[in-house]
Design a protein around this motif. Structure first.
Motif, PDB file in Angstrom:
ATOM      1  N   ASN A  77       0.834  -1.216   0.000  1.00 34.05           N
ATOM      2  CA  ASN A  77       0.000   0.000   0.000  1.00 34.05           C
ATOM      3  C   ASN A  77       0.863   1.259   0.000  1.00 34.05           C
ATOM      4  OD1 ASN A  77      -2.546  -1.133  -0.109  1.00 34.05           O
ATOM      5  ND2 ASN A  77      -2.872  -1.109   2.110  1.00 34.05           N
ATOM      6  N   ARG A  78       1.981   1.223   0.711  1.00 33.70           N
ATOM      7  CA  ARG A  78       2.878   2.380   0.726  1.00 33.70           C
ATOM      8  C   ARG A  78       3.757   2.403  -0.526  1.00 33.70           C
ATOM      9  NH1 ARG A  78       2.021   6.267   1.837  1.00 33.70           N
ATOM     10  NH2 ARG A  78       4.125   6.993   2.217  1.00 33.70           N
ATOM     11  N   ALA A  79       4.303   1.233  -0.886  1.00 33.18           N
ATOM     12  CA  ALA A  79       5.237   1.177  -2.013  1.00 33.18           C
ATOM     13  C   ALA A  79       4.580   1.656  -3.308  1.00 33.18           C
ATOM     14  CB  ALA A  79       5.762  -0.249  -2.181  1.00 33.18           C
ATOM     15  N   ALA A  80       3.285   1.388  -3.451  1.00 33.06           N
ATOM     16  CA  ALA A  80       2.585   1.757  -4.689  1.00 33.06           C
ATOM     17  C   ALA A  80       2.625   3.265  -4.923  1.00 33.06           C
ATOM     18  CB  ALA A  80       1.132   1.277  -4.621  1.00 33.06           C
ATOM     19  N   VAL A 111     -18.351   3.760  -4.754  1.00 33.41           N
ATOM     20  CA  VAL A 111     -17.541   2.638  -4.261  1.00 33.41           C
ATOM     21  C   VAL A 111     -16.301   3.219  -3.604  1.00 33.41           C
ATOM     22  CG1 VAL A 111     -18.343   0.962  -5.965  1.00 33.41           C
ATOM     23  CG2 VAL A 111     -16.301   2.314  -6.471  1.00 33.41           C
ATOM     24  N   MET A 112     -15.849   2.553  -2.545  1.00 33.54           N
ATOM     25  CA  MET A 112     -14.574   2.938  -1.967  1.00 33.54           C
ATOM     26  C   MET A 112     -13.545   1.858  -2.299  1.00 33.54           C
ATOM     27  SD  MET A 112     -13.161   3.788   1.845  1.00 33.54           S
ATOM     28  CE  MET A 112     -14.185   5.182   2.171  1.00 33.54           C
ATOM     29  N   VAL A 113     -12.542   2.263  -3.088  1.00 33.21           N
ATOM     30  CA  VAL A 113     -11.450   1.354  -3.430  1.00 33.21           C
ATOM     31  C   VAL A 113     -10.597   1.220  -2.171  1.00 33.21           C
ATOM     32  CG1 VAL A 113      -9.506   0.970  -4.982  1.00 33.21           C
ATOM     33  CG2 VAL A 113     -11.538   2.188  -5.798  1.00 33.21           C
ATOM     34  N   SER A 114     -10.502  -0.010  -1.659  1.00 32.46           N
ATOM     35  CA  SER A 114      -9.873  -0.209  -0.347  1.00 32.46           C
ATOM     36  C   SER A 114      -9.472  -1.659  -0.177  1.00 32.46           C
ATOM     37  CB  SER A 114     -10.897   0.162   0.750  1.00 32.46           C
ATOM     38  OG  SER A 114     -10.440  -0.227   2.026  1.00 32.46           O
ATOM     39  N   ASN A 115      -8.353  -1.883   0.529  1.00 28.33           N
ATOM     40  CA  ASN A 115      -8.064  -3.242   0.996  1.00 28.33           C
ATOM     41  C   ASN A 115      -7.954  -3.259   2.513  1.00 28.33           C
ATOM     42  OD1 ASN A 115      -5.490  -2.278   1.545  1.00 28.33           O
ATOM     43  ND2 ASN A 115      -4.573  -3.140  -0.304  1.00 28.33           N
ATOM     44  N   VAL A 116      -8.744  -2.382   3.168  1.00 30.76           N
ATOM     45  CA  VAL A 116      -8.798  -2.283   4.636  1.00 30.76           C
ATOM     46  C   VAL A 116      -7.410  -1.996   5.217  1.00 30.76           C
ATOM     47  CG1 VAL A 116      -9.987  -3.231   6.665  1.00 30.76           C
ATOM     48  CG2 VAL A 116     -10.431  -4.194   4.433  1.00 30.76           C
ATOM     49  N   GLY A 117      -6.619  -1.235   4.489  1.00 27.69           N
ATOM     50  CA  GLY A 117      -5.295  -0.911   4.995  1.00 27.69           C
ATOM     51  C   GLY A 117      -4.413  -2.134   5.176  1.00 27.69           C
ATOM     52  N   GLY A 118      -4.606  -3.146   4.323  1.00 24.77           N
ATOM     53  CA  GLY A 118      -3.766  -4.352   4.399  1.00 24.77           C
ATOM     54  C   GLY A 118      -4.044  -5.207   5.618  1.00 24.77           C
ATOM     55  N   ARG A 119      -5.233  -5.083   6.214  1.00 23.40           N
ATOM     56  CA  ARG A 119      -5.543  -5.840   7.434  1.00 23.40           C
ATOM     57  C   ARG A 119      -6.321  -7.119   7.164  1.00 23.40           C
ATOM     58  NH1 ARG A 119      -5.402  -2.911  12.211  1.00 23.40           N
ATOM     59  NH2 ARG A 119      -7.298  -3.792  13.089  1.00 23.40           N
ATOM     60  N   GLY A 149      -1.346 -10.389   0.555  1.00 23.37           N
ATOM     61  CA  GLY A 149      -1.092 -10.839  -0.813  1.00 23.37           C
ATOM     62  C   GLY A 149      -1.998 -10.141  -1.813  1.00 23.37           C
ATOM     63  N   ALA A 150      -3.013  -9.458  -1.307  1.00 23.53           N
ATOM     64  CA  ALA A 150      -3.878  -8.674  -2.209  1.00 23.53           C
ATOM     65  C   ALA A 150      -3.075  -7.495  -2.752  1.00 23.53           C
ATOM     66  CB  ALA A 150      -5.103  -8.175  -1.449  1.00 23.53           C
ATOM     67  N   PRO A 151      -3.433  -7.003  -3.937  1.00 20.98           N
ATOM     68  CA  PRO A 151      -2.703  -5.841  -4.471  1.00 20.98           C
ATOM     69  C   PRO A 151      -3.025  -4.569  -3.683  1.00 20.98           C
ATOM     70  CG  PRO A 151      -4.546  -6.410  -5.911  1.00 20.98           C
ATOM     71  CD  PRO A 151      -4.488  -7.479  -4.844  1.00 20.98           C
ATOM     72  N   SER A 152      -2.184  -3.577  -3.870  1.00 23.31           N
ATOM     73  CA  SER A 152      -2.436  -2.294  -3.195  1.00 23.31           C
ATOM     74  C   SER A 152      -3.699  -1.664  -3.779  1.00 23.31           C
ATOM     75  CB  SER A 152      -1.257  -1.354  -3.404  1.00 23.31           C
ATOM     76  OG  SER A 152      -1.205  -0.955  -4.759  1.00 23.31           O
ATOM     77  N   SER A 153      -4.314  -0.811  -2.970  1.00 20.29           N
ATOM     78  CA  SER A 153      -5.495  -0.069  -3.441  1.00 20.29           C
ATOM     79  C   SER A 153      -5.126   0.820  -4.615  1.00 20.29           C
ATOM     80  CB  SER A 153      -6.011   0.840  -2.321  1.00 20.29           C
ATOM     81  OG  SER A 153      -6.980   0.211  -1.572  1.00 20.29           O
ATOM     82  N   LEU A 154      -3.957   1.469  -4.512  1.00 21.42           N
ATOM     83  CA  LEU A 154      -3.594   2.437  -5.556  1.00 21.42           C
ATOM     84  C   LEU A 154      -3.415   1.752  -6.910  1.00 21.42           C
ATOM     85  CD1 LEU A 154      -3.018   5.530  -5.637  1.00 21.42           C
ATOM     86  CD2 LEU A 154      -0.614   4.906  -5.889  1.00 21.42           C
ATOM     87  N   GLU A 155      -2.801   0.547  -6.875  1.00 23.76           N
ATOM     88  CA  GLU A 155      -2.584  -0.172  -8.132  1.00 23.76           C
ATOM     89  C   GLU A 155      -3.914  -0.502  -8.808  1.00 23.76           C
ATOM     90  OE1 GLU A 155       0.022  -3.473  -7.513  1.00 23.76           O
ATOM     91  OE2 GLU A 155      -0.340  -4.261  -9.527  1.00 23.76           O
ATOM     92  N   GLN A 156      -4.935  -0.783  -8.011  1.00 20.89           N
ATOM     93  CA  GLN A 156      -6.224  -1.200  -8.559  1.00 20.89           C
ATOM     94  C   GLN A 156      -7.094  -0.023  -9.007  1.00 20.89           C
ATOM     95  OE1 GLN A 156      -4.961  -4.180  -8.870  1.00 20.89           O
ATOM     96  NE2 GLN A 156      -7.033  -5.000  -8.678  1.00 20.89           N
TER      97      GLN A 156
END
Ligand SMILES: Cc1cc2nc3c(=O)[nH]c(=O)nc-3n(C[C@H](O)[C@H](O)[C@H](O)COP(=O)(O)O)c2cc1C
Length: 386
Positions: free
Chosen positions: A63-66, A266-274, A278-285
């Motif tokens: 999430n940060r690296a993206a 819609v909120m593009v989110s991966n719950v802050g990686g919680r 292994g899911a992609p970052s929110s920003l990438e998606q």
């Protein structure tokens, strides 16, 4: 179905209201200082609960690296004077595209909890997404900060009648939007949290239910095994009057299902990686999701945003509002309501400065032309119904 969007009585929604006086700047002068202050204020368990992600934290790091994979292109001498950040989202008038995110354990970080967060949001002229799992009832938070308590977050599990009842309560209390979190169950495997074992106070987080939080989460997880289907979501969206934003969208397919179910955002989110490591970052998606549904629904974004430059990159890739999770929780831990005001202001001020440096005078005109990255997207904000 009635889709009347109620305008909440937002006052003080000027960019002026969100500027930091010099004295405050000296106290919590940077976002890293805010993080250190939060870490110092919390015990190891509470800090870990705030900070940790799922599994071996690949997605948390991603999430940060993206954000680092995108560069912002400066545009000097572009004649930008006053920078405008006011925006509208599902009927809410906001002084900044930054909103406070739903964190179901705000009270674990400061006794002021959701009320302190919502009051801080109100002082900054923006909205709070108020979580259902809270030590304050949705009515208490709305009464404490009527100008900010605009979005109420519910969970897509448990009793369907219970959801409708909560939505009616939220509407009666003045909320204008329901945020429905769809990715909370089952709970992610969180190694670091499991090893430190945060003990949540018995009755701290279930004011909306009158039970204790562990029982409530346990009940939801139990019920989550028979999680709602998209058919249920569609029926429930039809049954309530407020517009619904679906939170937890990480693929175009899910975004399309949300639109088909009647979501207005819609909120593009991966719950802050919680949740799913292994899911992609929110920003990438984000670009693919904007491409798929950006002309049909409003786009919110979270996961990994710590700075104004991060917010600017997400806005350039098509987000319309940015929800801050841990950044707000850290501000709360560092200084209660004042700490949340400080964190919102720090991120907002960096957003404003970076917009000016990129030659952008209005938040509504941010687009991909200010970005340079490994893969330059062809989409922009033009398709979204601002
Ligand atoms: C401690 C903690 C509790 C959270 N509780 C909830 C919750 O109750 N409901 C929800 O929709 N999201 C919850 N989230 C997720 C946040 O709303 C948001 O999606 C996430 O924090 C965004 O990532 P960021 O922290 O990197 O900004 C929680 C996050 C944290 C860190």
């Amino acid at each position: 179905m009635s889709r009347a969007v109620r305008q909440t009585p937002h006052q003080d929604r000027t960019a002026e209201g969100i500027r930091t006086p010099p004295s405050e700047r000296r106290r919590l002068a940077s976002l890293s200082e805010l993080e250190s202050a939060a870490r110092a204020a919390l015990g190891k368990e509470a800090w870990t609960y705030l900070d940790a992600g799922a599994g071996c934290e690949t997605t948390l790091a991603e999430n940060r690296a993206a954000f680092d994979r995108w560069h912002l292109l400066p545009r000097p001498l572009s004649g930008v004077g006053e920078v405008r950040t006011t925006t509208e989202f599902l009927g809410l008038e906001l002084a900044t595209p930054l909103v406070t995110g739903p964190v179901g354990t705000y009270s674990a970080f400061h006794a002021g909890g959701d009320v302190a967060v919502a009051r801080a949001a109100q002082r900054c002229g923006t909205a709070a997404i108020v979580p259902v799992l809270s030590s304050y009832s949705l009515e208490e938070t709305a009464a404490a900060a009527p100008g900010a308590a605009g979005i109420f977050q519910a969970l897509a599990s448990g009793s369907e009648e219970g959801f409708v009842e909560l939505a009616h309560r939220a509407q009666a209390a003045g909320y204008a939007v329901i945020c429905l979190t769809i990715d909370a169950y089952p709970r992610g495997v969180r190694d670091r949290i499991a090893s430190t074992g945060l003990e949540l106070p018995e009755d701290a987080f279930a004011a909306n239910f009158g039970g204790d939080i562990e029982t409530e989460i346990g009940r939801h997880i139990e019920l989550g095994r028979d999680a709602w289907s998209w058919t249920t979501v569609r029926q429930l969206i039809d049954e309530i009057d407020l517009p619904v934003m679906i939170k937890g969208v990480l693929t175009p397919e899910t975004a399309e299902a949300a639109v088909a179910a009647g979501a207005r955002a819609v909120m593009v989110s991966n719950v802050g990686g919680r949740q799913l490591d292994g899911a992609p970052s929110s920003l990438e998606q984000l670009p693919d999701i904007v491409d798929a549904v950006g002309s049909a629904v409003r786009i919110a974004f979270d996961s990994g945003v710590r700075r104004g430059t991060d917010a600017l990159k997400a806005l350039a890739l098509g987000a319309e509002i940015i929800s801050l999770g841990r950044t707000i929780a850290m501000g709360l831990a560092a200084g209660g309501e004042e700490g949340v005001v400080a964190s919102l202001k720090l991120v907002h001020e960096e957003l404003v400065t970076s917009m000016a440096l990129c030659g952008i005078g209005d938040v509504g005109t941010i687009d991909t032309s200010i970005l340079q990255g490994a893969t330059r997207p062809t989409i922009g904000n033009q398709g979204s119904p601002r």
